[in-house]
Design a protein around this motif. Sequence first.
Motif, PDB file in Angstrom:
ATOM      1  N   GLY A   1       1.081  -0.746   0.060  1.00  0.00           N
ATOM      2  CA  GLY A   1      -0.061  -0.228  -0.119  1.00  0.00           C
ATOM      3  C   GLY A   1       0.590   0.938  -0.093  1.00  0.00           C
ATOM      4  N   LEU A   2       2.363   1.382   0.593  1.00  0.00           N
ATOM      5  CA  LEU A   2       2.316   2.181   0.875  1.00  0.00           C
ATOM      6  C   LEU A   2       3.214   2.885  -1.009  1.00  0.00           C
ATOM      7  N   VAL A   3       3.674   1.540  -1.567  1.00  0.00           N
ATOM      8  CA  VAL A   3       3.896   1.426  -2.250  1.00  0.00           C
ATOM      9  C   VAL A   3       3.829   2.558  -3.804  1.00  0.00           C
ATOM     10  N   VAL A   4       2.186   1.230  -3.551  1.00  0.00           N
ATOM     11  CA  VAL A   4       1.133   2.456  -4.870  1.00  0.00           C
ATOM     12  C   VAL A   4       0.849   3.903  -4.020  1.00  0.00           C
ATOM     13  N   SER A   5       0.925   4.087  -2.585  1.00  0.00           N
ATOM     14  CA  SER A   5       0.396   5.271  -2.277  1.00  0.00           C
ATOM     15  C   SER A   5       1.779   5.979  -2.421  1.00  0.00           C
ATOM     16  N   ILE A   6       2.785   5.963  -3.187  1.00  0.00           N
ATOM     17  CA  ILE A   6       4.194   6.881  -3.529  1.00  0.00           C
ATOM     18  C   ILE A   6       3.542   7.205  -5.106  1.00  0.00           C
ATOM     19  N   VAL A   7       3.970   6.093  -5.755  1.00  0.00           N
ATOM     20  CA  VAL A   7       3.699   5.867  -6.930  1.00  0.00           C
ATOM     21  C   VAL A   7       2.117   7.090  -7.421  1.00  0.00           C
ATOM     22  N   GLY A   8       1.605   7.342  -6.736  1.00  0.00           N
ATOM     23  CA  GLY A   8      -0.177   8.160  -6.882  1.00  0.00           C
ATOM     24  C   GLY A   8       0.367   9.439  -6.774  1.00  0.00           C
ATOM     25  N   ALA A   9       0.752   9.772  -5.958  1.00  0.00           N
ATOM     26  CA  ALA A   9       1.137  10.881  -4.729  1.00  0.00           C
ATOM     27  C   ALA A   9       2.557  11.325  -6.171  1.00  0.00           C
ATOM     28  N   TYR A  10       3.199  10.749  -6.975  1.00  0.00           N
ATOM     29  CA  TYR A  10       3.956  11.032  -8.225  1.00  0.00           C
ATOM     30  C   TYR A  10       3.482  11.820  -9.429  1.00  0.00           C
ATOM     31  N   MET A  11       2.619  10.809  -9.202  1.00  0.00           N
ATOM     32  CA  MET A  11       1.757  11.100 -10.546  1.00  0.00           C
ATOM     33  C   MET A  11       0.385  11.671 -10.808  1.00  0.00           C
TER      34      MET A  11
ATOM     35  N   GLY B   1       0.490  14.616  -8.681  1.00  0.00           N
ATOM     36  CA  GLY B   1       1.409  15.762  -8.424  1.00  0.00           C
ATOM     37  C   GLY B   1       2.021  16.103  -6.776  1.00  0.00           C
ATOM     38  N   ARG B   2       1.451  15.128  -6.360  1.00  0.00           N
ATOM     39  CA  ARG B   2       1.147  15.360  -4.422  1.00  0.00           C
ATOM     40  C   ARG B   2       2.819  15.209  -4.420  1.00  0.00           C
ATOM     41  N   TRP B   3       3.886  16.470  -4.374  1.00  0.00           N
ATOM     42  CA  TRP B   3       4.934  16.020  -4.506  1.00  0.00           C
ATOM     43  C   TRP B   3       5.431  15.806  -2.421  1.00  0.00           C
ATOM     44  N   CYS B   4       4.627  16.787  -1.720  1.00  0.00           N
ATOM     45  CA  CYS B   4       5.095  16.610  -0.815  1.00  0.00           C
ATOM     46  C   CYS B   4       4.887  14.949   0.252  1.00  0.00           C
ATOM     47  N   LEU B   5       4.133  14.484  -0.478  1.00  0.00           N
ATOM     48  CA  LEU B   5       3.991  13.701   0.338  1.00  0.00           C
ATOM     49  C   LEU B   5       4.966  11.795  -0.124  1.00  0.00           C
ATOM     50  N   ILE B   6       6.506  12.820  -1.856  1.00  0.00           N
ATOM     51  CA  ILE B   6       6.163  11.513  -1.536  1.00  0.00           C
ATOM     52  C   ILE B   6       7.400  11.329  -0.350  1.00  0.00           C
ATOM     53  N   LEU B   7       8.071  12.055  -0.216  1.00  0.00           N
ATOM     54  CA  LEU B   7       9.209  11.868   0.575  1.00  0.00           C
ATOM     55  C   LEU B   7       8.577  11.484   2.726  1.00  0.00           C
ATOM     56  N   PRO B   8       7.505  11.498   3.094  1.00  0.00           N
ATOM     57  CA  PRO B   8       7.401  10.903   4.043  1.00  0.00           C
ATOM     58  C   PRO B   8       6.886   9.912   4.240  1.00  0.00           C
ATOM     59  N   LEU B   9       6.489   8.997   2.517  1.00  0.00           N
ATOM     60  CA  LEU B   9       5.385   7.827   2.115  1.00  0.00           C
ATOM     61  C   LEU B   9       6.859   6.886   2.197  1.00  0.00           C
ATOM     62  N   LEU B  10       8.181   7.571   1.799  1.00  0.00           N
ATOM     63  CA  LEU B  10       9.185   6.591   1.525  1.00  0.00           C
ATOM     64  C   LEU B  10       9.443   6.537   2.664  1.00  0.00           C
ATOM     65  N   ILE B  11       9.846   7.252   3.779  1.00  0.00           N
ATOM     66  CA  ILE B  11      10.865   7.465   5.084  1.00  0.00           C
ATOM     67  C   ILE B  11       9.395   5.990   5.126  1.00  0.00           C
TER      68      ILE B  11
END
Length: 745
Positions: free
Chosen positions: A638-648, A650-660
Motif C-alpha cells: 500500500g505504501l508503494v502504491v501511495s508513493i506512485v500515486g502521489a508522484y502521478m 503531483g502531491r510532491w510533499c507526500l512522497i518523502l514521508p511515504l518513502l520513509i
Amino acid sequence: MRNSILNVIFFGKRTIFLLVLMFIILISNIPTFVSAWNNHSNNHNDHDSGYHDDDDDFDNNHGGHYDDANNDDCNDETPPPVVTVDIKVNDSDGPITINNDDSYTYSWISTGATACILTSPTGESEISLSGVGDTILSGHPWYPATSSPVTLILSCTNGTSTTTDSVLISLTDIPLPPPPSPSCPLPEITSGLSATATINQPFSYTLTATTTGVTATTTSFAAATSSLPQGLNFSTSTATISGIPTETGTFNVAISTTNDCGTDSETLVLTVNPASNGGGGPSCALPEITSPLTASTTINQIFSYTITATTTGASATTTIFSVATSSLPLGLSFSTTTGTISGTTTQTGTFNVVISATGDCGTDTETLVITVNPVASDNNDDGGNGGSGGGGGGGSSSTSSRSSSGGGGSSRSSVASSIVPAPECFYLRDFMRIDFNNDPVEVLKLQAFLINFEGNDNVALTGVFDQATFEAVSAFQMKYFSDILEPWGHTEPTGYVYILTIKKINEIYCQRIFPLSQVQLNEIIAYRALLDGLKQQGINVELPTGIGGGEDATNTESLIPVIGGASPLRGQILNNLATAIFAQPETLLDTIKCLYGLILILILLYIIGNVLQDILYKNIPPNTIKRFLAKWLTIDVGLVVSIVGAYMFGRWCLILPLLIAFIISLVWTLTYSKHNSMRASVKSWYLVGLARMKSILKETKESPKIPITPIKEGLIKRIVKKEPAESVEEEIIKETEVIILGPEK
C-alpha cells in the motif's frame, strides 16, 4: 286408484309447466312482432306516396323507373341507391390541355357503387371506389402525344345500374426554341505574367488582352497598386505599370481585364533585382557604417561615440541609426536623433553592442565592442589614462579596427593589462520553454525569480514550465521589450526563455551587464535579417499568441528556423524525480494538507492490514507468522502504491514521508524473527533510562550520593556482555528498588 291419482298429478304439473314456458316465449317476442308490423306499414305508405316519381333525373339517366303504385302494395323490398361517378385531371372535369413535358394527376370519386373500372390506353383495370392516381410524366403510356390525345374513362356499378364519366387530355404543340445567339466575347489577358526590373532603373509593363466572338466590346484594365513596389504606379488610360522601383524583392500583383461580358483575372509576378556591381546605371544608395567598431574608456569617465555611415549611388537617402541598448554598460545611453552613445560608465568589462544604419534601400549591421577599463594602478600609461586619441566616433580613448589613425592605440594595450575580471554570476544557464525537456532545477530558479523579482502571484514553485510560467515570461518580455524582443524583430512576446531573456534575468539578478558572444550576435543578426526579408514579402511570421514558443521558435511548422531546439536529455528524469521527492509545501495551509493526507493514508493502510489478516487467518498461535506477514506486506504494498500515486497526481510533499514510512515498514517486516529481543531490549533500555533519570533527580536533591551497589555493578557488566533480556530485566527491577528504597532496605 292411487296410481291414477299420481299420474294425474304428474301430468297436470307437466302441462302447467309447458303453458308457463309458452307464455314467457310469447312475451319476449312481442317487440319483434311490433317492429315487423311497423316496417310493413311504412313500406306500404312509401309505395302509396310514389317517391320514385319525384326523381326525374334518376329516371332520365337510367332510362327507366320503378313502378311504385302499380306494383304490388305488399312488396317491401328497398330499392338500390343511385350511382354517381366523377373523374378529374389536375382538378378539372376536362377536357384539358397540357404543355410538353408537363405532368398531370387524376382523381375520382363515386357514390352508391360497389365496383369501379378505369379504362385507359393500356386497357381496363379495377380500381377503388374513390382515390388519387399516380403522377403521369412524359413517356408514360397514358401521356398524350401532339396528335394523339388520351381519354380516361371511369365506370362504376352497384350490380343493378352503371354510371360512366370520362376526361380528355391533350398536348399543346409548342414550337422549338430559337437557336442561341452568338456568345458574348470574354476577355483574355495575353501579356506576360512575369516581369523583371532593376532597382533605380526605369521600368514599364503594358497589359494587353484579346476577345473572341462575333462582336468586339470595350475592354478596361486594372492592377492592385497596393502590391506594387515603391516607385511604380499604374495608368488606367494606357494600362501600363511604369516608374523607377526603389525597393528590391518579389511582388505578386493582381491584374484584371474587363469587358461587357465578364472579367479575366491573373497574377503578375514582378521581381525587382538589386543593381549589379558592374555599373550600367545608378544603384540604390546602400548605407555603410564608417565609424570604428571598437571603443574603450575608463570607468567613471565621460564617454561619447557617434555612429557614422556613408551611402554610395546616384542619390543620397535618409539614414537612421539604432543600437541594442540592452548591451550597453551601465551609465551609457543612445540618442536616436544624434546617433551618439554617451554618458559616464559605471561598470567595467567588454560589451558587444549591435549597431545598425538603415536607409531607403537596406540596412548595414555591425557589432561595436566597447571596453570599459578600471582605474589603472599607476600613471605611466603611454597614452595617458584615456588619452587624447581621436580614433573614430569621438571617443576619448577609442580605437578603430578599420583605421589605424588616432592617438589612443597605446592606451588600449596598457589598460588591457590592468583589467580586473568581474566575479562570475550566472543565475540561469539553460534554455526553457513550454512543452520542452526542461531542467526542473532551472525552471524552479526561473519561477523563483518571477515570484520574488517580478511579483507574479500566479506562478508556483513546481519545477514544471506550465501555462502560468509561460504567461509570466511573456509579461516579462513585454516589460523589457526593447532589450529582449526588439533585437530579434518580434512585436509580440514568445514566452521562450532564450538568449536575451536569460541575459536580462541574469543582469537583474546579478546587477551587472552580461555581454553577448559573437556567435550569439551573429545568430540574432541573421534571424533579424531573415525576419525582415519575410515581412517585406508580406509573409506573417509572428508566433501565435498564447502558444508556447520562443524568441525564435514555434511548436508548429514555420518559415523561420527554430533556434535552440530540444537538446538531448541531460539527466532531466533524475532531476525531475529528485525535485519531486524533496519538494516541500510552500505555505502553512499546504503543510497541514500534506500532514492530513499522510496520516489518513497510514491509518487506512493499517486498518486494511488488520482486516486482511483477520479475514485470511484465524487468531491462533500456529497462524501468528502468517497473520503478521499478511498485515505488514499489505502495508508495504500500500505504501508503494501511495508513493506512485502521489508522484502521478503531483502531491510532491507526500512522497518523502511515504518513502520513509515504507523503509521503516519494510525493515520491520524483514526483522520479524528478532522482534521479541528487540522489544525486550527497548524495554530494558527504557527501564534503565527511567531509573537513571530518577537517580539523577534524587542525587540533585540529596547531598550524599548513593554508592554503586554490587547489584548495579553486576547489572552493568551483564548488560555489556549482552546477557538474556529476561535476567537483565530482573536485575533492573532489583536495582530500581535499591535506588528508590535505599541500599539499607
